[in-house]
Design a protein around this motif. Structure first.
Motif, PDB file in Angstrom:
ATOM      1  N   ILE A 274       0.842  -1.199   0.000  1.00 53.31           N
ATOM      2  CA  ILE A 274       0.000   0.000   0.000  1.00 53.31           C
ATOM      3  C   ILE A 274       0.878   1.250   0.000  1.00 53.31           C
ATOM      4  CG2 ILE A 274      -1.648   1.322   1.383  1.00 53.31           C
ATOM      5  CD1 ILE A 274      -2.854  -1.359   2.223  1.00 53.31           C
ATOM      6  N   ALA A 275       1.909   1.248   0.852  1.00 56.90           N
ATOM      7  CA  ALA A 275       2.786   2.424   0.928  1.00 56.90           C
ATOM      8  C   ALA A 275       3.421   2.705  -0.420  1.00 56.90           C
ATOM      9  CB  ALA A 275       3.857   2.193   1.990  1.00 56.90           C
ATOM     10  N   ILE A 276       3.937   1.649  -1.076  1.00 57.34           N
ATOM     11  CA  ILE A 276       4.586   1.859  -2.372  1.00 57.34           C
ATOM     12  C   ILE A 276       3.555   2.266  -3.417  1.00 57.34           C
ATOM     13  CG2 ILE A 276       5.819   0.695  -4.236  1.00 57.34           C
ATOM     14  CD1 ILE A 276       7.352  -0.819  -2.144  1.00 57.34           C
ATOM     15  N   GLY A 277       2.349   1.651  -3.321  1.00 54.91           N
ATOM     16  CA  GLY A 277       1.305   2.009  -4.282  1.00 54.91           C
ATOM     17  C   GLY A 277       0.953   3.483  -4.195  1.00 54.91           C
ATOM     18  N   ILE A 278       0.785   3.978  -2.960  1.00 61.13           N
ATOM     19  CA  ILE A 278       0.465   5.400  -2.800  1.00 61.13           C
ATOM     20  C   ILE A 278       1.618   6.251  -3.330  1.00 61.13           C
ATOM     21  CG2 ILE A 278       0.053   7.212  -1.101  1.00 61.13           C
ATOM     22  CD1 ILE A 278      -1.478   5.195   0.555  1.00 61.13           C
ATOM     23  N   ALA A 279       2.862   5.834  -3.043  1.00 64.26           N
ATOM     24  CA  ALA A 279       4.015   6.593  -3.533  1.00 64.26           C
ATOM     25  C   ALA A 279       4.018   6.645  -5.059  1.00 64.26           C
ATOM     26  CB  ALA A 279       5.309   5.974  -3.011  1.00 64.26           C
ATOM     27  N   VAL A 280       3.650   5.527  -5.690  1.00 67.61           N
ATOM     28  CA  VAL A 280       3.631   5.512  -7.159  1.00 67.61           C
ATOM     29  C   VAL A 280       2.560   6.473  -7.681  1.00 67.61           C
ATOM     30  CG1 VAL A 280       3.078   4.088  -9.165  1.00 67.61           C
ATOM     31  CG2 VAL A 280       4.593   3.200  -7.408  1.00 67.61           C
ATOM     32  N   VAL A 281       1.395   6.471  -7.026  1.00 69.97           N
ATOM     33  CA  VAL A 281       0.350   7.407  -7.453  1.00 69.97           C
ATOM     34  C   VAL A 281       0.834   8.846  -7.316  1.00 69.97           C
ATOM     35  CG1 VAL A 281      -1.961   8.255  -6.914  1.00 69.97           C
ATOM     36  CG2 VAL A 281      -1.508   5.812  -6.899  1.00 69.97           C
TER      37      VAL A 281
ATOM     38  N   LEU B 129      11.275   7.773  -0.643  1.00 70.70           N
ATOM     39  CA  LEU B 129      12.118   7.560   0.543  1.00 70.70           C
ATOM     40  C   LEU B 129      11.278   7.570   1.811  1.00 70.70           C
ATOM     41  CD1 LEU B 129      15.290   9.746  -0.110  1.00 70.70           C
ATOM     42  CD2 LEU B 129      15.118   7.278  -0.106  1.00 70.70           C
ATOM     43  N   PHE B 130      10.300   8.469   1.852  1.00 71.58           N
ATOM     44  CA  PHE B 130       9.539   8.658   3.081  1.00 71.58           C
ATOM     45  C   PHE B 130       8.862   7.365   3.540  1.00 71.58           C
ATOM     46  CE2 PHE B 130       5.409  10.139   4.960  1.00 71.58           C
ATOM     47  CZ  PHE B 130       5.927  10.410   6.212  1.00 71.58           C
ATOM     48  N   PRO B 131       8.009   6.733   2.732  1.00 68.77           N
ATOM     49  CA  PRO B 131       7.381   5.502   3.242  1.00 68.77           C
ATOM     50  C   PRO B 131       8.375   4.373   3.467  1.00 68.77           C
ATOM     51  CG  PRO B 131       6.819   5.813   0.947  1.00 68.77           C
ATOM     52  CD  PRO B 131       7.511   7.061   1.392  1.00 68.77           C
ATOM     53  N   LEU B 132       9.448   4.342   2.655  1.00 70.32           N
ATOM     54  CA  LEU B 132      10.359   3.198   2.764  1.00 70.32           C
ATOM     55  C   LEU B 132      11.190   3.250   4.038  1.00 70.32           C
ATOM     56  CD1 LEU B 132      11.545   2.647  -0.894  1.00 70.32           C
ATOM     57  CD2 LEU B 132       9.937   1.307   0.444  1.00 70.32           C
ATOM     58  N   PHE B 133      11.423   4.430   4.579  1.00 70.67           N
ATOM     59  CA  PHE B 133      12.196   4.493   5.824  1.00 70.67           C
ATOM     60  C   PHE B 133      11.335   4.777   7.042  1.00 70.67           C
ATOM     61  CE2 PHE B 133      15.777   5.070   2.934  1.00 70.67           C
ATOM     62  CZ  PHE B 133      16.645   4.157   3.486  1.00 70.67           C
ATOM     63  N   TYR B 134      10.413   5.737   6.906  1.00 68.05           N
ATOM     64  CA  TYR B 134       9.713   6.200   8.092  1.00 68.05           C
ATOM     65  C   TYR B 134       8.459   5.389   8.393  1.00 68.05           C
ATOM     66  CZ  TYR B 134      12.613  10.383   7.910  1.00 68.05           C
ATOM     67  OH  TYR B 134      13.662  11.245   7.896  1.00 68.05           O
TER      68      TYR B 134
END
Lengths: 142, 564, 311
Positions: free
Chosen positions: A62-69, C303-308
């Protein structure tokens, strides 16, 4: 230069606001920019909130998906890729594909050879190895 | 204007890029791609001399197994490492794209300059800075890791200037990136009307494919050496298994760049050969689109095969099989090129002058280099051949026998254009012969050494290898004599060479249609583009002692669809 | 008509000269402003592609390290300040927005708005750096470092003892500098028995739980050279946790360097826009720095979600 003029020419007269038009490039409207910015901030809040919910494996996706969006929004609207030459989009997407290629191949490999690692510093490991030639199966002295 | 007038164009214009402005500063601060190209060429050839001397030292040492008075084992390691690093990072990678490409690419394209002249000059000074870092490394003790900087040796054990040379490699990487970036933009945006993608000379296609690799692969090298510096300086342990790191990962990262880098080296060389073969056999290049697209195919394949350097370094069997299989497929575009060159030669009116001899030498050596790669791509045979002299011989056939020979061929091909002087063709042929013979004596022997089990990078060897080592060293001396002769007659031609006509070989691409040396702006009038491999409108002109091209007929022939 | 050079009396050449007279910013080797703009833009995009690969390689490194030791990442992530990271994300997004508005302002000749936007973007960049500085400072103070320094340094006497022992046996340094227990064991196995007596337990542990003050107190109460801080270790601390921080410092540090470069570029744009250098005809530098600034934002978005935000 062969096709430099025609796409830009089309932008010149498409203004309704009566503002000065740029000689080159595309003009993005304020509502679009503000909407993009707001969406990005909202998504940031969502992604932080999701961190505190335990979804197991799904959390990272989910985190990566949101980042991609978010990245897509930035590149399409802030970076004008939606209106830019397709080749510039190809450059960005292509470079990301190469990162994915590198990631896939490395991950495929790393997952498989981990069990062959012998923890320890090199000289200590060497004393334990029972191998005679490069490429020979690695075994520990017993 | 008629073709009659075109004959009256003086062989060298009164004002050319060499005489446009004077003084040292006008060179050091120039934004003219031609001068930057010449500066690159001078710098690259100087580095080639340094790397060559190192190679001769290594070969001379190997006349004697084991210890010699004048070179300790450590010095030997440093000598071959310096040879490899200088030749790869300072010579071959910038040689064709940055040196020859800078000079020829905009002229061939019909542009006034590259897209970003300041960036171009900046990239040259980055090269200089990188070279200074290499010297800095030598001053603090040199480096003996081999040009591949494998961990854990480079992070934990190697003494001396590993960090300075890594910083140098990082900087050189950016020099290479900026050159590539400049060329992509130039080819995309600065083509004059009529210069469509399929009217573009194949050299430009090759340089374009190279530039794509430079832009996409080199940043990974930058980050890899940066990580290595951090690992060595701060001991963070990402490549150190005792701290949970992964040494094989370094090799993945390194070869993700360095395998494509092999094609950064050889692709532009292939481009040069496409030009030389077509021009000197005065025959339309065979299979233009095949050669063009094979360059792009090689560029893409180059990213998919890096693991074949790691068959014996702990890589998993599945990836070994995958990389091995993809590696074989690289043979397809390479072979497409070779067969098309051979087909171009067939029934051509071949002029056996110096550039053409280098071109033919390339085809021969590249074929050997390519075919001997197959046993290295086969998993089973690679285990026997890995890290032996067989590998050394193989990559010298590709890097030196192909990339460098093509560079020297290209240097001869465009020498009249660059300097406005003709070199001595007689001595050129003799030197080419010596280099060709010396090269084969030196390196073919090493195939035998390697397949009999002589490991690379060794100071000592078994007595049964003595004869091979002696023959190989002898070959390297013959090669050295060839290069010395080349240097002498080229420098001699600068002062006493015959004035070069605009078109000494009978080429039809744009660079032969401006004077030798070219004027400051290349083309005051945007040139009109015909088929650059259609030689029907090119004929010999006694008055100028060079070829002239009937532009009207040339362009008419192209628009009649006689081209592609 | 010959296309051999040195003939300027040509209709085409006149055209080109006209364009150059009309647009003083047009470089000599470009024919039209469109060509120049397109070239600059493509060049910038190619540069951004190299940036993508540059950071991409680090993301690959991250993925592999996380794949190898997921527990290290989920454990160590708790020491990163989500609030500060979140604020920084918002700061960067807002500065990206002002940059995008700034590009529009330059395109439409609104000099005042352009200057405001450049100043705001610059403020965002500086704000990001200030917050980042406090984050780094906080972590370094808590000894959450990248390598063996992740462990509290041994006392002076212990260091001397290790150095003396190191002179007699080079392997020892690796042992003493080695945070991984497993590795120490291997090294001990490999050493000749005579040398084993000279090896002492690692002098201190990671301060996953203990504060530096606690460690110092523990060290002062124990005999020098025989400090046993094992009781201060977090029992849940996975081995090689320092690696998370190593990757954190490398990736956010490289991103930080890009922000610093961005500060320089934005300052230049601010000065140039105050001087009125940009018009709707020529605003390429604003556009290109804008692209650069957005990619800096884009990298941080990952970077933000991957670390924090590791759960």
């Amino acid at each position: 230069m062969s096709s430099a003029t025609h796409t830009h020419g089309s932008h010149g007269s498409s203004s309704q606001s009566g503002e000065v038009q740029p000689l080159v490039g595309h003009l993005v409207s304020y509502p679009t920019l503000l909407a993009t910015g707001t969406t990005l901030l909202l998504l940031t809040i969502i992604t932080v909130a999701v961190r505190y919910v335990d979804l197991g494996e799904a959390n990272i996706y989910i985190a990566i998906g949101i980042a991609v969006v978010k990245a897509t929004l930035v590149s399409l609207f802030f970076m004008h890729l939606r209106w830019d030459r397709p080749f510039n989009l190809l450059v960005l997407v292509g470079s990301m594909l190469f990162v994915i290629l590198m990631m896939c191949f490395c991950m495929m490999d790393v997952g498989q050879y981990q069990h062959t690692f012998i923890p320890g510093n090199p000289s200590a490991v060497q004393m334990q190895l029972d191998t005679t030639a490069p490429g020979a199966p690695i075994t520990l002295k017993r | 204007m008629t073709t009659l007038d075109s004959r009256q164009i003086p062989t060298s214009a009164p004002d050319n890029y060499l005489t446009h402005t004077r003084g040292l500063l006008s060179w050091l601060l120039t934004l003219d791609h031609k001068r930057i190209g010449v500066m690159y060429m001078t710098a690259v050839l100087t580095s080639f001399f340094v790397g060559g001397v190192m190679a001769l030292l290594v070969r001379t040492k190997l006349l004697f197994p084991g210890a010699v008075e004048w070179m300790s084992a450590d010095d030997y390691n440093k000598a071959f490492t310096l040879h490899g690093a200088v030749m790869v990072f300072l010579v071959i990678i910038p040689s064709v794209p940055a040196a020859l490409g800078n000079f020829i690419l905009p002229i061939m394209l019909g542009a006034k300059d590259v897209a970003f002249p300041r960036l171009n000059l900046f990239s040259f000074y980055l090269w200089v800075l990188g070279a200074i870092c290499a010297v800095w490394s030598l001053l603090v003790g040199g480096f003996d890791t081999g040009w591949t900087f494998y961990t854990p040796y480079s992070t934990q054990f190697a003494a001396g200037g590993v960090i300075p040379v890594l910083i140098g490699v990082f900087i050189l990487g950016f020099s290479s990136i900026f050159t590539g970036l400049n060329f992509i933009v130039t080819i995309h945006k600065l083509r004059p009307p009529g210069m469509t993608w399929f009217r573009m000379p194949l050299f430009l296609w090759a340089v374009y494919a190279t530039a794509v690799i430079q832009v996409l692969a080199t940043p990974v090298l930058g980050i890899t050496v940066a990580l290595l510096v951090i690992e060595r300086a701060f001991n963070i342990g990402i490549f150190d298994p005792s701290m949970g790191g992964d040494p094989v990962l370094f090799q993945h990262f390194f070869w993700f760049y360095s395998h494509p880098a092999v094609y950064i080296m050889v692709l532009p060389g292939m481009g040069i050969i496409s030009e030389i073969i077509a021009v000197h056999s005065h025959r339309h290049i065979f299979g233009f689109r095949f050669i063009a697209f094979s360059s792009i195919a090689i560029a893409i394949f180059s990213f998919l095969v890096w693991g074949h350097h790691m068959f014996t370094s702990g890589q998993s069997p599945m990836m070994n099989v995958l990389f091995s299989a993809i590696t074989f497929s690289v043979a397809i575009p390479s072979a497409v090129k070779v067969f098309n060159w051979l087909a171009t030669l067939y029934k051509g009116s071949i002029a056996f002058n110096t550039p053409m001899l280098y071109g033919l030498a390339f085809i021969f050596l590249f074929t050997i280099g390519g075919l001997t790669g197959i046993p290295l791509a086969v998993l089973s045979t690679d285990i026997h051949l890995h890290d032996t002299y067989y590998v050394v011989a193989h990559f010298h056939y590709v890097m030196m026998g192909s990339a460098l020979i093509a560079m020297i061929g290209g240097l001869h091909h465009w020498w009249p254009k660059m300097t406005g002087r003709m070199f001595s063709d007689f001595w050129g042929k003799i030197a080419c012969g010596l280099v060709f013979v010396g090269f084969n004596v030196c390196f073919f022997t090493q195939f035998m050494l390697g397949s009999q089990g002589m490991p690379r990078r060794y100071y000592m060897y078994q007595p049964e290898f003595k004869m091979y080592h002696h023959i190989s060293t002898g070959g390297s001396y013959i090669m050295a004599i060839g290069f010395i002769i080349t240097a002498i007659y080229l420098i001699h031609s600068l002062f006493a060479g015959k004035k070069a006509p605009a078109n000494p070989w009978g080429g039809a691409s744009l660079e032969w249609q401006c004077s030798s040396p070219p004027p400051h702006d290349n083309f005051a009038v945007t040139p009109r583009v015909g088929d650059c491999y259609d030689f029907s409108a090119v004929r010999w002109d006694e008055e100028q002692e060079g070829y002239v091209i009937d532009t009207e007929a040339h362009i008419a022939a192209a628009s009649n669809g006689k081209g592609h | 008509m010959s296309d051999i050079t040195n003939h300027t009396d040509d209709a085409h050449a006149h055209d080109a000269h006209g364009e150059h007279a009309k647009y003083p910013f047009l470089a000599h080797h470009f024919e039209t402003p469109y060509q120049q703009f397109d070239s600059c833009k493509l060049g910038m995009w190619l540069f951004l592609a190299t940036e993508v690969l540059f950071f991409g390689a680090l993301f690959v490194m991250y993925a592999i390290m996380r794949f190898k030791d997921p527990e290290v990442f989920s454990y160590a992530s708790q020491y990163l300040d989500t609030i500060m990271g979140g604020i920084n994300t918002c700061v960067l997004i807002l500065s990206s927005l002002t940059m995008a508005i700034g590009v529009r302002a330059a395109q439409t000749n609104k000099r005042g708005l352009l200057i405001t936007c450049m100043a705001l973007t610059l403020a965002g960049a500086l704000g990001f750096l200030v917050i980042k500085y406090f984050e780094y400072e906080h972590k370094l103070h808590a000894n959450l470092k990248w390598g063996p320094g992740f462990y509290v340094p041994a006392s002076e006497e212990a260091k001397v003892a290790v150095e003396v022992a190191h002179m007699t046996n080079p392997v020892l340094e690796l042992v003493s500098a080695n945070p991984s227990e497993g590795a120490s064991k291997v090294a001990l196995v490999a050493l000749p028995p005579a040398d084993k007596s000279s090896i002492r337990a690692p002098k201190a542990g990671p301060n996953g739980v203990a504060s530096p003050a606690e460690l110092e107190a523990a060290a002062s109460t124990h005999e020098a050279g025989h400090v046993d801080t094992a009781h201060l270790l977090d029992p849940k601390l996975p081995p090689n946790t320092h690696r998370f921080f190593a990757i954190y410092y490398i990736m956010t540090g490289l991103h930080g360097i890009h922000v610093v470069i961005g500060v320089g570029l934005l300052t230049w744009l601010l000065i140039a826009s105050i001087r009125g250098r940009f018009t709707s005809e020529f605003y390429t530098p604003v556009d290109l720095v804008g692209l650069y600034w957005h990619i800096v934002d884009l990298v941080w978005i990952f970077l933000f979600p991957l670390f924090y935000l590791i759960h």
